[in-house]
Design a protein around this motif. Sequence first.
Motif, PDB file in Angstrom:
ATOM      1  N   ALA A  45       0.828  -1.204   0.000  1.00  6.96           N
ATOM      2  CA  ALA A  45       0.000   0.000   0.000  1.00  6.96           C
ATOM      3  C   ALA A  45       0.865   1.257   0.000  1.00  6.96           C
ATOM      4  O   ALA A  45       0.619   2.202  -0.767  1.00  6.96           O
ATOM      5  CB  ALA A  45      -0.933  -0.004   1.205  1.00  6.96           C
ATOM      6  N   LEU A  46       1.876   1.283   0.851  1.00  6.47           N
ATOM      7  CA  LEU A  46       2.749   2.451   0.911  1.00  6.47           C
ATOM      8  C   LEU A  46       3.504   2.627  -0.396  1.00  6.47           C
ATOM      9  O   LEU A  46       3.700   3.754  -0.867  1.00  6.47           O
ATOM     10  CB  LEU A  46       3.721   2.311   2.082  1.00  6.47           C
ATOM     11  CG  LEU A  46       3.078   2.271   3.468  1.00  6.47           C
ATOM     12  CD1 LEU A  46       4.128   2.029   4.533  1.00  6.47           C
ATOM     13  CD2 LEU A  46       2.315   3.557   3.760  1.00  6.47           C
ATOM     14  N   ASP A  47       3.925   1.520  -0.997  1.00  4.34           N
ATOM     15  CA  ASP A  47       4.614   1.591  -2.288  1.00  4.34           C
ATOM     16  C   ASP A  47       3.713   2.176  -3.371  1.00  4.34           C
ATOM     17  O   ASP A  47       4.201   2.749  -4.350  1.00  4.34           O
ATOM     18  CB  ASP A  47       5.074   0.198  -2.729  1.00  4.34           C
ATOM     19  CG  ASP A  47       6.221  -0.342  -1.889  1.00  4.34           C
ATOM     20  OD1 ASP A  47       6.883   0.468  -1.204  1.00  4.34           O
ATOM     21  OD2 ASP A  47       6.440  -1.565  -1.915  1.00  4.34           O
ATOM     22  N   LEU A  48       2.399   1.998  -3.205  1.00  5.28           N
ATOM     23  CA  LEU A  48       1.434   2.449  -4.199  1.00  5.28           C
ATOM     24  C   LEU A  48       0.858   3.824  -3.870  1.00  5.28           C
ATOM     25  O   LEU A  48      -0.118   4.256  -4.486  1.00  5.28           O
ATOM     26  CB  LEU A  48       0.294   1.427  -4.307  1.00  5.28           C
ATOM     27  CG  LEU A  48       0.691   0.037  -4.808  1.00  5.28           C
ATOM     28  CD1 LEU A  48      -0.469  -0.938  -4.637  1.00  5.28           C
ATOM     29  CD2 LEU A  48       1.132   0.096  -6.270  1.00  5.28           C
ATOM     30  N   GLY A  49       1.435   4.505  -2.911  1.00  6.20           N
ATOM     31  CA  GLY A  49       0.965   5.838  -2.564  1.00  6.20           C
ATOM     32  C   GLY A  49      -0.288   5.854  -1.723  1.00  6.20           C
ATOM     33  O   GLY A  49      -0.951   6.892  -1.589  1.00  6.20           O
ATOM     34  N   ILE A  50      -0.657   4.715  -1.139  1.00  3.29           N
ATOM     35  CA  ILE A  50      -1.816   4.673  -0.243  1.00  3.29           C
ATOM     36  C   ILE A  50      -1.373   5.119   1.138  1.00  3.29           C
ATOM     37  O   ILE A  50      -0.597   4.441   1.810  1.00  3.29           O
ATOM     38  CB  ILE A  50      -2.434   3.265  -0.191  1.00  3.29           C
ATOM     39  CG1 ILE A  50      -3.036   2.907  -1.554  1.00  3.29           C
ATOM     40  CG2 ILE A  50      -3.504   3.185   0.897  1.00  3.29           C
ATOM     41  CD1 ILE A  50      -3.611   1.511  -1.624  1.00  3.29           C
ATOM     42  N   THR A  51      -1.869   6.267   1.543  1.00  2.74           N
ATOM     43  CA  THR A  51      -1.521   6.828   2.843  1.00  2.74           C
ATOM     44  C   THR A  51      -2.720   6.865   3.776  1.00  2.74           C
ATOM     45  O   THR A  51      -2.632   7.393   4.882  1.00  2.74           O
ATOM     46  CB  THR A  51      -1.000   8.264   2.666  1.00  2.74           C
ATOM     47  OG1 THR A  51      -1.990   9.027   1.954  1.00  2.74           O
ATOM     48  CG2 THR A  51       0.298   8.284   1.867  1.00  2.74           C
ATOM     49  N   HIS A  52      -3.840   6.309   3.336  1.00  2.16           N
ATOM     50  CA  HIS A  52      -5.096   6.402   4.079  1.00  2.16           C
ATOM     51  C   HIS A  52      -5.609   4.998   4.354  1.00  2.16           C
ATOM     52  O   HIS A  52      -5.868   4.227   3.424  1.00  2.16           O
ATOM     53  CB  HIS A  52      -6.101   7.197   3.238  1.00  2.16           C
ATOM     54  CG  HIS A  52      -7.486   7.245   3.794  1.00  2.16           C
ATOM     55  ND1 HIS A  52      -8.604   7.310   2.992  1.00  2.16           N
ATOM     56  CD2 HIS A  52      -7.964   7.244   5.068  1.00  2.16           C
ATOM     57  CE1 HIS A  52      -9.689   7.344   3.738  1.00  2.16           C
ATOM     58  NE2 HIS A  52      -9.329   7.308   5.006  1.00  2.16           N
ATOM     59  N   PHE A  53      -5.751   4.667   5.647  1.00  2.00           N
ATOM     60  CA  PHE A  53      -6.165   3.330   6.075  1.00  2.00           C
ATOM     61  C   PHE A  53      -7.458   3.450   6.879  1.00  2.00           C
ATOM     62  O   PHE A  53      -7.513   4.158   7.883  1.00  2.00           O
ATOM     63  CB  PHE A  53      -5.063   2.678   6.904  1.00  2.00           C
ATOM     64  CG  PHE A  53      -3.757   2.600   6.174  1.00  2.00           C
ATOM     65  CD1 PHE A  53      -3.533   1.641   5.210  1.00  2.00           C
ATOM     66  CD2 PHE A  53      -2.741   3.525   6.429  1.00  2.00           C
ATOM     67  CE1 PHE A  53      -2.338   1.574   4.510  1.00  2.00           C
ATOM     68  CE2 PHE A  53      -1.540   3.470   5.744  1.00  2.00           C
ATOM     69  CZ  PHE A  53      -1.334   2.490   4.778  1.00  2.00           C
ATOM     70  N   ASP A  54      -8.476   2.734   6.431  1.00  2.00           N
ATOM     71  CA  ASP A  54      -9.813   2.870   6.997  1.00  2.00           C
ATOM     72  C   ASP A  54     -10.170   1.656   7.833  1.00  2.00           C
ATOM     73  O   ASP A  54     -10.157   0.516   7.351  1.00  2.00           O
ATOM     74  CB  ASP A  54     -10.833   3.036   5.864  1.00  2.00           C
ATOM     75  CG  ASP A  54     -12.230   3.260   6.404  1.00  2.00           C
ATOM     76  OD1 ASP A  54     -12.529   4.408   6.782  1.00  2.00           O
ATOM     77  OD2 ASP A  54     -13.018   2.295   6.444  1.00  2.00           O
ATOM     78  N   LEU A  55     -10.534   1.891   9.092  1.00  2.00           N
ATOM     79  CA  LEU A  55     -10.875   0.843  10.047  1.00  2.00           C
ATOM     80  C   LEU A  55     -12.178   1.169  10.749  1.00  2.00           C
ATOM     81  O   LEU A  55     -12.799   2.201  10.503  1.00  2.00           O
ATOM     82  CB  LEU A  55      -9.764   0.699  11.090  1.00  2.00           C
ATOM     83  CG  LEU A  55      -8.403   0.225  10.599  1.00  2.00           C
ATOM     84  CD1 LEU A  55      -7.299   1.091  11.157  1.00  2.00           C
ATOM     85  CD2 LEU A  55      -8.185  -1.226  10.998  1.00  2.00           C
ATOM     86  N   ALA A  56     -12.600   0.276  11.622  1.00  2.00           N
ATOM     87  CA  ALA A  56     -13.720   0.521  12.528  1.00  2.00           C
ATOM     88  C   ALA A  56     -13.518  -0.353  13.749  1.00  2.00           C
ATOM     89  O   ALA A  56     -12.831  -1.383  13.688  1.00  2.00           O
ATOM     90  CB  ALA A  56     -15.063   0.208  11.869  1.00  2.00           C
ATOM     91  N   ASP A  57     -14.126   0.046  14.870  1.00  2.00           N
ATOM     92  CA  ASP A  57     -13.960  -0.724  16.101  1.00  2.00           C
ATOM     93  C   ASP A  57     -14.426  -2.165  15.935  1.00  2.00           C
ATOM     94  O   ASP A  57     -13.886  -3.085  16.561  1.00  2.00           O
ATOM     95  CB  ASP A  57     -14.692  -0.054  17.269  1.00  2.00           C
ATOM     96  CG  ASP A  57     -16.169   0.248  17.004  1.00  2.00           C
ATOM     97  OD1 ASP A  57     -16.679  -0.124  15.925  1.00  2.00           O
ATOM     98  OD2 ASP A  57     -16.810   0.867  17.882  1.00  2.00           O
ATOM     99  N   ARG A  58     -15.397  -2.391  15.066  1.00  2.00           N
ATOM    100  CA  ARG A  58     -16.009  -3.706  14.933  1.00  2.00           C
ATOM    101  C   ARG A  58     -15.307  -4.620  13.926  1.00  2.00           C
ATOM    102  O   ARG A  58     -15.594  -5.825  13.858  1.00  2.00           O
ATOM    103  CB  ARG A  58     -17.475  -3.530  14.530  1.00  2.00           C
ATOM    104  CG  ARG A  58     -18.312  -4.786  14.699  1.00  2.00           C
ATOM    105  CD  ARG A  58     -19.797  -4.526  14.542  1.00  2.00           C
ATOM    106  NE  ARG A  58     -20.559  -5.762  14.588  1.00  2.00           N
ATOM    107  CZ  ARG A  58     -20.933  -6.367  15.708  1.00  2.00           C
ATOM    108  NH1 ARG A  58     -20.615  -5.827  16.872  1.00  2.00           N
ATOM    109  NH2 ARG A  58     -21.623  -7.496  15.673  1.00  2.00           N
ATOM    110  N   TYR A  59     -14.405  -4.085  13.115  1.00  2.00           N
ATOM    111  CA  TYR A  59     -13.806  -4.886  12.049  1.00  2.00           C
ATOM    112  C   TYR A  59     -12.985  -6.030  12.620  1.00  2.00           C
ATOM    113  O   TYR A  59     -12.220  -5.873  13.567  1.00  2.00           O
ATOM    114  CB  TYR A  59     -12.924  -4.032  11.145  1.00  2.00           C
ATOM    115  CG  TYR A  59     -13.680  -3.052  10.271  1.00  2.00           C
ATOM    116  CD1 TYR A  59     -15.074  -3.044  10.222  1.00  2.00           C
ATOM    117  CD2 TYR A  59     -13.002  -2.117   9.494  1.00  2.00           C
ATOM    118  CE1 TYR A  59     -15.753  -2.136   9.424  1.00  2.00           C
ATOM    119  CE2 TYR A  59     -13.672  -1.211   8.693  1.00  2.00           C
ATOM    120  CZ  TYR A  59     -15.052  -1.222   8.661  1.00  2.00           C
ATOM    121  OH  TYR A  59     -15.728  -0.314   7.867  1.00  2.00           O
TER     122      TYR A  59
END
Length: 327
Positions: A45-59
Amino acid sequence: MNYERQPYRRCGRSGLLLPAVSLGLWHNFGEGKALDGRRAILRKALDLGITHFDLADRYGPPLGSAEETFGAIAAKDLRGLREEYVVATKGANPMWDGPYGSGNSRKHLLATLDRSLARLGLAHVDIFYLHRDDADTPLEEQAAALDHFVRSGRALYVGVSNFSPARTAEIAAMLRSLGTPLLVHQPAYSLLRRTIEDELLGVLESVGAGCVVYSPLAQGLLTDRYLDGIPADSRAAEGRFLTADQVTPEVLAFVRALAGLAATRGQTVAQLALAWALRDPRVTSVLVGASGPEQLEANVAAVDRLGLTTEELAAIDLAAKESGVPV
């Protein structure tokens, strides 16, 4: 970190930039998955320029395990890089028994956010969302809780997910009056689910909020995964967030038509579907999951050809109509 691999888009009228394609950790980051495999996905992800990681308490599953997995990997692999990535999480979900274990009361939201921070090993998240509206809790209380999280340093920005257009406008006005603008809304959006075009996108534009969409591939329907039947290891076969009865002849006919159009553009069905979702400048980012680094790399390749002509858009709409797909 490769910032050149994909474009970054401004989130509403804020100063925050997000990558066009972001990584959602709804699937594949719970227990029972090899940690090295999850580490490989995050590194890619970092290699691909993904700097945004989406989570939730329930995941997960189990509950909270996706946050724990991300936190464990980030503590080692992302050490010293905290200012280079964006972590989002959500609350409102049933997380423990008793009267305070779910909902959007100030009491539950504060407790669940603090638990999320502990699992993530972070002092703050960049974005905290209300995962859904709560008709039993006054909207003023929900807005006040979000404002408190920013003022207490637990979150830099706040957002909502799965809120109606009217309630989004209401809470945005409340937050504005408190001095904590609504940063973003996170709805479902795809070629098979276009309801946000009716009103929500207009509301977000008017209040200055961004839009980060989930399920842009409709849980895998908008790929070539089901064109030759339902694979035994697929979500539809397992009834996991997708059921076999959703893989209808109409949907398959539509996806086959999309595959033909995608081929003329040098893309896969998934890449075309992501490019289509990003065609509207009001959409800040699309969330994709990944079972491995290769799948993530293939999805990010959608940004290599984002432009869709008027003729291509018309062909997509016609294919939906001719296939009988309700959009």
